[in-house]
Design a protein around this motif. Structure first.
Motif, PDB file in Angstrom:
ATOM      1  N   ALA A 122       0.832  -1.211   0.000  1.00  0.00           N
ATOM      2  CA  ALA A 122       0.000   0.000   0.000  1.00  0.00           C
ATOM      3  C   ALA A 122       0.864   1.258   0.000  1.00  0.00           C
ATOM      4  CB  ALA A 122      -0.921  -0.016   1.220  1.00  0.00           C
TER       5      ALA A 122
ATOM      6  N   ARG B  29       2.490   1.766  -3.389  1.00  0.00           N
ATOM      7  CA  ARG B  29       1.553   2.336  -4.374  1.00  0.00           C
ATOM      8  C   ARG B  29       1.355   3.831  -4.139  1.00  0.00           C
ATOM      9  NH1 ARG B  29      -3.554  -1.053  -6.370  1.00  0.00           N
ATOM     10  NH2 ARG B  29      -2.419  -2.660  -7.488  1.00  0.00           N
ATOM     11  N   LEU B  30       1.162   4.158  -2.879  1.00  0.00           N
ATOM     12  CA  LEU B  30       0.897   5.552  -2.534  1.00  0.00           C
ATOM     13  C   LEU B  30       2.067   6.451  -2.956  1.00  0.00           C
ATOM     14  CD1 LEU B  30      -1.431   6.950  -1.093  1.00  0.00           C
ATOM     15  CD2 LEU B  30      -0.178   6.745   1.046  1.00  0.00           C
TER      16      LEU B  30
ATOM     17  N   GLU C  47       4.542   5.748  -5.100  1.00  0.00           N
ATOM     18  CA  GLU C  47       4.918   5.726  -6.517  1.00  0.00           C
ATOM     19  C   GLU C  47       3.915   6.511  -7.352  1.00  0.00           C
ATOM     20  OE1 GLU C  47       5.387   1.644  -7.616  1.00  0.00           O
ATOM     21  OE2 GLU C  47       7.481   1.581  -6.968  1.00  0.00           O
ATOM     22  N   ALA C  48       2.743   6.723  -6.798  1.00  0.00           N
ATOM     23  CA  ALA C  48       1.716   7.490  -7.501  1.00  0.00           C
ATOM     24  C   ALA C  48       2.055   8.980  -7.406  1.00  0.00           C
ATOM     25  CB  ALA C  48       0.352   7.216  -6.863  1.00  0.00           C
ATOM     26  N   PRO C  49       1.335   9.815  -8.150  1.00  0.00           N
ATOM     27  CA  PRO C  49       1.547  11.268  -8.043  1.00  0.00           C
ATOM     28  C   PRO C  49       1.460  11.766  -6.598  1.00  0.00           C
ATOM     29  CG  PRO C  49       0.166  10.788  -9.912  1.00  0.00           C
ATOM     30  CD  PRO C  49       0.392   9.489  -9.223  1.00  0.00           C
ATOM     31  N   TYR C  50       0.751  11.041  -5.752  1.00  0.00           N
ATOM     32  CA  TYR C  50       0.666  11.393  -4.334  1.00  0.00           C
ATOM     33  C   TYR C  50       2.058  11.484  -3.701  1.00  0.00           C
ATOM     34  CZ  TYR C  50      -1.167  11.381   0.435  1.00  0.00           C
ATOM     35  OH  TYR C  50      -1.483  11.715   1.711  1.00  0.00           O
TER      36      TYR C  50
END
Lengths: 347, 254, 304
Positions: free
Chosen positions: A198, A201-202, A204-207
């Motif tokens: 999780a 993902r968080l 590696e994302a634009p976040y």
């Protein structure tokens, strides 16, 4: 070419897969007659391993706060403790000290996570604008305040004895000691791996890009239209909630909570693990934590073959741990696997 | 009505008035140059308008709305984007990520879409990447796209900051010394880019010391002195104005 | 026990915290770091004094002097070894380094000095003032009989002497004036030709001397063990921040506020919860950081 191909989908999803497999294996041990037998020398490995995966949740949350968003939280143990105590107080069947409400454990765990998150929200609402070293002091002092509250309000928190009689869901399913330990390691390890997926993902994302931008230069990030306070608060609360989860799981594994499990030493251990491995890199911080906690194993084994007392050995280990922290900051500020340019320490 | 205007802006630092009763307005589609000797209050003026600092008095109006004291992020959402005098790159990020970061309204910047890798986030990110790569190419930074921006030269940083600002598709672009520390060839190039943007309809406000380039570039010059408005008008008229000449000669010994 | 008695205890606690807090806040103001290992400097000072007083043995005043010199040497050696090389990495790496150094020092002291607490062998005279009438409001006695020991007087007197000496140093000597200039604006100080490294070294030595003194005083009051300094570091830090980090005068004021709050909250809290009194000090610390981060007098610690 679809957008999916362009997005990095590697480590995070592998961790998710591994986590789910671990949870299934754990469930297999718990719900079927399948039994595990541990050679006696492995006991200590499994025990330290369980503590490692619990601390793993702490270090992943801390790394979200410090490694990504640059928030210097030096009181991380307080969220671990609040999660543990809340879970214990709600779910404990009977305890001769403190409050034991006897609700089903999932409710206890949920409240534990929530309590830690709410504390995180309160702390960030008041302190997140403070300069790094002062945020460190506020969080540290908060942890000390809670510690002394846990010790002193005996009627509620059970004082130094803590709260006993916390249900142990896995132990309730598995009578045999070896299998119980192995099942616990798989289940908690699975939770940590899913968490790893999780946070990967968080970030590696634009976040994650926004978080790293805040760490680099908050004003620029704001002038590019990002509401940085919101992001800092979120990162802080997520880290706190993860620590609360770790605390709840720890209580449900251990069957009891007490102030001695939640000392500043926990904060120090995960900080050193994170810095040694390399902040802002999830797998690196876990590896760094493994090294630091591995030292405990080494000292336990060394203790068996040397004639000195346990106290002496504990002191020597802590001297080594302290010096590792000093040495990492001076000679390898990005940690073993960290990216010096990404952390801005290559000057 | 003008697109961006200030009315009676005041900002004090420790009893010193850095901006003193300043009223300036910028029309839509204009390029306005802001100049003045050191300490005239140019950057403070910029900081007040862009929400970096709160003015002590006066108002800032953007597109008819009172935006005095609004946060930089909310001004960016309203279409006002600025660059910084001391090129503030996100040094720990690559050139590519610097530009991509600026993309507005990315669903992947919220927790749930990021965790779920939602389709909306991925589609949007694909567009962002394309647009960012275009901008990077336009500014001839493509060979540096994967470099950390701390490795860039001063001029390259100015280009990157401009590319990053454009990612937001601003209505008003405020540039704080875009030519400082940049070689003459690159200066001309940056000036050309600014002119292109303006011709496509973008309103631009530029602070600059390089008077020659500035006066060629802009429609109108605003000269500040000691925090107040000294002269404004057509570049040629302004530059031949006695008061401006005196201000600059007087300021020469600073 | 009456409140008056608690106030005297608070004055004593405030006195040794004040001496330490001056050293702590000078390091903060001039080296720009929160030195979390500073508590261990106190412990080392106390042990040096103890060894001098028992092993050599020398009279107590000489032992105090030995502890101060020893503290100064320890401080400058540690600074040269650990902090000066990373001076320009910023406040967070320096804070973390001091935390690591503190853990290592604390355990090294435990390794060498053992786990048990040790005591200074001092002769104590107690002065009793039992004739003071009680002035009770509810369960709290505002006046009441009290006593004060010669040890209390030594601690309070030593602190007063330190304040005078520090004030003289900061206002009358070149080094002290340079320290103040550097605390205000380091780059400006450098431009004016102040040798900033020399001043930093002087601050380290001065802070070490103060830690040595505070450590021995603390040990005379109670005892000394490996955790003596560490258990006081948050109080020292609270005092320094309360007074406005970097300001020695503020630190003195902050220390007495902390000392009195600790003592008075002991009086007000039920006896099973006296352990909470330190938490009260931290609540004050957090309150100050949130409401007026610059303390009673000091600089802004908020960003943007």
């Amino acid at each position: 070419m679809s957008a999916l191909d362009k997005l990095p989908a590697g480590h995070g999803d592998r961790a998710l897969l591994a986590g789910v497999v671990c949870l299934l294996v754990g469930a297999l041990f718990a719900f079927t007659p399948m039994r595990a037998q541990l050679p006696s020398f492995l006991y200590v490995f499994v025990e330290v391993g369980i503590l490692f995966v619990v601390y793993g949740l702490l270090v992943l949350g801390l790394d979200l706060q410090y490694g990504h968003a640059g928030l210097v939280n030096f009181g991380h143990v307080v969220f671990f403790a609040v999660g543990g105590y809340a879970t214990a107080m709600l779910s404990a069947q009977d305890s001769f000290s403190g409050i034991a409400l006897g609700y089903p454990w999932p409710i206890g765990l949920a409240v534990g996570v929530l309590a830690a998150a709410v504390l995180g929200l309160g702390l960030s609402a008041t302190s997140i604008r403070l300069r790094g070293d002062f945020l460190a002091i506020v969080t540290l002092a908060t942890a000390e305040i809670f510690h002394s509250v846990f010790v002193n309000f005996q009627g509620i928190f059970g004082g130094n004895v803590g709260i006993l009689g916390v249900p142990r869901p896995i132990a309730a399913l598995v009578a045999d000691g070896d299998t119980r330990l192995v099942a616990t390691l798989f289940v908690l390890g699975g939770v940590t791996l899913v968490t790893l997926a999780a946070v990967t993902r968080l970030t590696e994302a634009p976040y994650g890009r926004v978080l790293r931008a805040i760490r680099a230069d908050e004003l620029v990030t704001r002038s590019l239209g990002k509401s940085t306070i919101t992001y800092k608060t979120q990162a802080f609360v997520y880290g706190a909630a993860l620590a609360g989860l770790a605390g709840g799981l720890f209580a449900l594994y251990n069957g009891a909570v007490a102030p001695g499990f939640f000392t500043i030493q926990v904060t120090v251990t995960i900080w050193i693990g994170m810095l040694l491995g390399g902040a802002a890199n999830h797998r690196a911080v876990l590896a760094g934590l493994a090294i630091i906690m591995g030292l405990r194993l080494v000292s336990r084994f060394a203790l068996d073959v040397t004639p000195v007392s346990g106290d002496v050995f504990a002191s020597i280990r802590l001297i080594v741990v302290g010096m590792i922290l000093v040495a990492v900051i001076r000679y390898r500020p990005a940690g073993i696997w960290g990216n010096a340019q990404e952390l801005g320490v290559d000057r | 009505m003008s697109l961006l205007s200030t009315d009676g802006l005041v900002k004090e630092f420790g009893g010193l008035r850095a901006v003193d009763d300043l009223s300036v307005s910028v029309e839509e589609g204009e390029i306005v140059g802001v100049m003045g000797p050191n300490g005239a209050g140019k950057s403070t003026f910029f900081n007040c308008v862009s929400g970096v600092i709160k003015p002590d008095a006066g108002t800032v109006t953007l597109d008819g709305a009172d935006v005095t004291g609004d946060a930089p992020e909310s001004l960016a959402h309203r279409g006002l984007v600025r660059t910084f005098q001391d090129t503030r790159e996100l040094e720990t990020m690559t050139v590519r990520d610097n530009v991509r970061l600026a993309a507005p309204d990315q669903p992947g910047e919220r927790t749930l879409p990021a965790l779920l890798r939602s389709g909306a986030m991925q589609d949007h990110e694909a567009t962002v990447r394309e647009r960012a790569d275009e901008l990077i190419e336009t500014f001839e930074l493509d060979h540096l796209a994967d470099e950390y921006s701390s490795n860039l030269s001063g001029g390259q940083r100015k280009l990157l900051e401009l590319a990053r600002a454009l990612m937001l598709d601003p209505e008003v672009l405020m540039l704080d010394e875009p030519f400082a520390g940049v070689n003459p060839t690159l200066t001309r190039e940056i000036a050309d880019r600014i002119r292109d943007l303006n011709e496509k309809g973008m309103t631009v406000v530029v602070i600059e010391h390089e008077i020659e380039t500035l006066s060629e570039l802009v429609d109108r010059l605003v000269v500040l002195q000691q925090g107040g408005l000294l002269v404004e008008g057509d570049p040629e008229d302004v530059l031949s104005d006695e008061r401006v000449i005196e201000a600059y000669l007087g300021g020469a010994d600073e | 026990m009456g409140l008056l008695q608690e106030a005297i205890f608070g004055l004593v606690t405030g006195s040794y915290i004040a001496i330490a807090a001056i050293g702590f806040t000078l390091i903060y103001g001039i080296v720009n770091m929160i030195n979390f290992a500073y508590g261990e400097y106190l412990t080392l000072g106390a042990f040096i004094g103890l060894v001098a007083a028992t092993a050599l043995p020398v009279p107590l005043p000489v032992a105090v002097l030995v502890a101060m010199i020893g503290g100064g040497i320890v401080s400058i050696v540690l600074a040269r070894g650990f902090f000066t090389p990373i001076n320009d990495t910023g406040p967070v790496p320096m804070l973390l380094t001091s935390i690591g150094l503190g853990i290592a020092l604390r355990n090294a002291i435990r390794l060498v000095g053992g786990r048990s607490a040790r005591y200074f062998d001092t002769e104590t005279a107690t002065f009793r003032f039992d004739a003071v009438p009680s002035l009770s409001i509810g369960p709290i006695d505002l006046l009441g009989g009290f006593f004060i020991t010669s040890e209390h007087l030594i601690v309070i007197g030593a602190a007063a002497a330190v304040f005078v000496a520090i004030h003289g140093l900061l206002t009358r000597t070149d080094v002290g004036i340079a320290m103040r200039a550097m605390g205000d604006d380091e780059s400006l100080a450098r431009v004016r030709g102040i040798d900033t490294q020399l001043i930093r070294d002087s601050v380290w030595i001065l802070a070490g001397v103060l830690a040595g003194l505070a450590g021995v005083l603390m040990a005379i009051q109670t005892n000394v063990s490996a955790d003596t300094g560490f258990s006081h570091i948050l109080q020292i830090l609270s005092a320094a921040i309360l007074g406005g980090a970097g300001s020695p005068y503020g630190a003195i004021l902050g220390a007495y506020v902390i000392g009195l709050v600790l003592a008075v909250s002991t009086a007000f809290l039920p006896s099973s919860m006296t352990g909470l009194s330190s938490a009260v000090a931290f609540v004050i610390l957090i309150g100050v950081l949130l409401v007026k981060p610059s303390g009673i007098a000091g600089t802004e610690v908020r960003e943007a």
